[in-house]
Design a protein around this motif. Structure first.
Motif, PDB file in Angstrom:
ATOM      1  N   ASN A  30       0.785  -1.221   0.000  1.00 17.02           N
ATOM      2  CA  ASN A  30       0.000   0.000   0.000  1.00 17.02           C
ATOM      3  C   ASN A  30       0.818   1.272   0.000  1.00 17.02           C
ATOM      4  O   ASN A  30       0.297   2.333   0.259  1.00 17.02           O
ATOM      5  N   SER A  50      -7.581  12.158   5.874  1.00 15.42           N
ATOM      6  CA  SER A  50      -8.730  11.274   5.812  1.00 15.42           C
ATOM      7  C   SER A  50      -9.672  11.772   4.719  1.00 15.42           C
ATOM      8  O   SER A  50      -9.725  12.970   4.403  1.00 15.42           O
ATOM      9  N   LYS A  52     -13.623  11.454   2.918  1.00 14.01           N
ATOM     10  CA  LYS A  52     -15.025  11.012   2.914  1.00 14.01           C
ATOM     11  C   LYS A  52     -15.719  11.801   1.824  1.00 14.01           C
ATOM     12  O   LYS A  52     -15.166  12.779   1.301  1.00 14.01           O
ATOM     13  N   THR A  74      -6.620   7.554   4.658  1.00 12.43           N
ATOM     14  CA  THR A  74      -7.659   6.664   5.178  1.00 12.43           C
ATOM     15  C   THR A  74      -9.016   7.144   4.662  1.00 12.43           C
ATOM     16  O   THR A  74      -9.249   8.337   4.493  1.00 12.43           O
ATOM     17  N   THR A  76     -13.147   7.043   5.343  1.00 10.00           N
ATOM     18  CA  THR A  76     -14.054   6.782   6.460  1.00 10.00           C
ATOM     19  C   THR A  76     -15.428   6.270   6.020  1.00 10.00           C
ATOM     20  O   THR A  76     -16.122   5.659   6.818  1.00 10.00           O
ATOM     21  N   ARG A  78     -16.337   5.194   2.273  1.00  9.80           N
ATOM     22  CA  ARG A  78     -16.298   4.273   1.134  1.00  9.80           C
ATOM     23  C   ARG A  78     -14.955   4.436   0.456  1.00  9.80           C
ATOM     24  O   ARG A  78     -14.118   5.189   0.929  1.00  9.80           O
ATOM     25  N   GLU A  79     -14.755   3.729  -0.662  1.00 12.59           N
ATOM     26  CA  GLU A  79     -13.463   3.828  -1.340  1.00 12.59           C
ATOM     27  C   GLU A  79     -13.293   5.203  -1.994  1.00 12.59           C
ATOM     28  O   GLU A  79     -14.222   5.727  -2.615  1.00 12.59           O
ATOM     29  N   LYS A  95      -9.640   2.043   0.789  1.00 14.10           N
ATOM     30  CA  LYS A  95     -10.989   1.758   1.294  1.00 14.10           C
ATOM     31  C   LYS A  95     -11.010   1.880   2.800  1.00 14.10           C
ATOM     32  O   LYS A  95      -9.952   1.803   3.435  1.00 14.10           O
ATOM     33  N   PRO A  96     -12.181   1.998   3.403  1.00 11.49           N
ATOM     34  CA  PRO A  96     -12.239   1.967   4.866  1.00 11.49           C
ATOM     35  C   PRO A  96     -11.586   0.672   5.376  1.00 11.49           C
ATOM     36  O   PRO A  96     -11.847  -0.409   4.841  1.00 11.49           O
ATOM     37  N   GLY A  97     -10.726   0.794   6.349  1.00 14.36           N
ATOM     38  CA  GLY A  97     -10.027  -0.368   6.903  1.00 14.36           C
ATOM     39  C   GLY A  97      -8.834  -0.808   6.071  1.00 14.36           C
ATOM     40  O   GLY A  97      -8.106  -1.707   6.473  1.00 14.36           O
ATOM     41  N   GLU A  98      -8.634  -0.218   4.906  1.00 17.76           N
ATOM     42  CA  GLU A  98      -7.479  -0.553   4.056  1.00 17.76           C
ATOM     43  C   GLU A  98      -6.786   0.732   3.612  1.00 17.76           C
ATOM     44  O   GLU A  98      -6.935   1.172   2.485  1.00 17.76           O
ATOM     45  N   PRO A  99      -6.041   1.351   4.560  1.00 18.59           N
ATOM     46  CA  PRO A  99      -5.384   2.613   4.231  1.00 18.59           C
ATOM     47  C   PRO A  99      -4.260   2.418   3.213  1.00 18.59           C
ATOM     48  O   PRO A  99      -3.818   1.290   2.985  1.00 18.59           O
TER      49      PRO A  99
END
Ligand SMILES: [Cu+2]
Length: 134
Positions: A30, A50, A52, A74, A76, A78-79, A95-99
């Motif tokens: 990543n 971040s 969004k 990151t 928060t 969606r992708e 994506k969220p949870g996949e920075p």
């Protein structure tokens, strides 16, 4: 016969070495480096951004010149994507949870616009910010 065996062994070792190399280059999937390479002793500035719908926080990033900007991205909701408009192939998606992390060596002062490069909804086109190098 002996020759064939030796050849097989050499081939097998070669393949194993290749497989190892691939594993290494995949170690940090990543992190994307864009633009000119940074000298090894360049100072690093870590930046958290971040994303969004339809904004980045912060919207303006400041980095001193001749510094490696390591931008941690990151999402928060969606992708989303992050792309430096003037730098070819700089799009990073996350994506969220996949920075994801984008590294950019700012060797000249100036303002670099960044924008979302993953269609994320009706106002995707206005999702922008600025990287100010000074
Ligand atoms: Cu978008």
């Amino acid at each position: 016969m002996r020759y064939t065996l030796t050849l097989c062994l050499v081939l097998a070792l070669g393949l194993a070495a290749l497989a190892d190399e691939k594993k290494e280059s995949r170690a940090a999937p990543n992190v994307v480096r864009v633009g000119n390479p940074a000298p090894g002793d360049a100072p690093v500035k870590e930046v958290q951004v971040s994303a969004k719908k339809y904004e980045y926080t912060p919207e303006v990033i400041e980095v001193p010149v001749k510094t490696l900007a390591r931008i941690h991205l990151t999402a928060t909701d969606r992708e989303h994507g992050f792309e430096l408009s003037s730098i070819k192939d700089s799009c990073v998606k996350f994506k969220p949870g996949e920075p994801a992390t984008l590294e950019f060596y700012a060797d000249k002062s100036g303002t670099y616009e960044f924008k979302c490069c993953k269609v994320c909804g009706i106002h995707h086109g206005r999702m922008k910010g600025k990287l100010v190098v000074k």
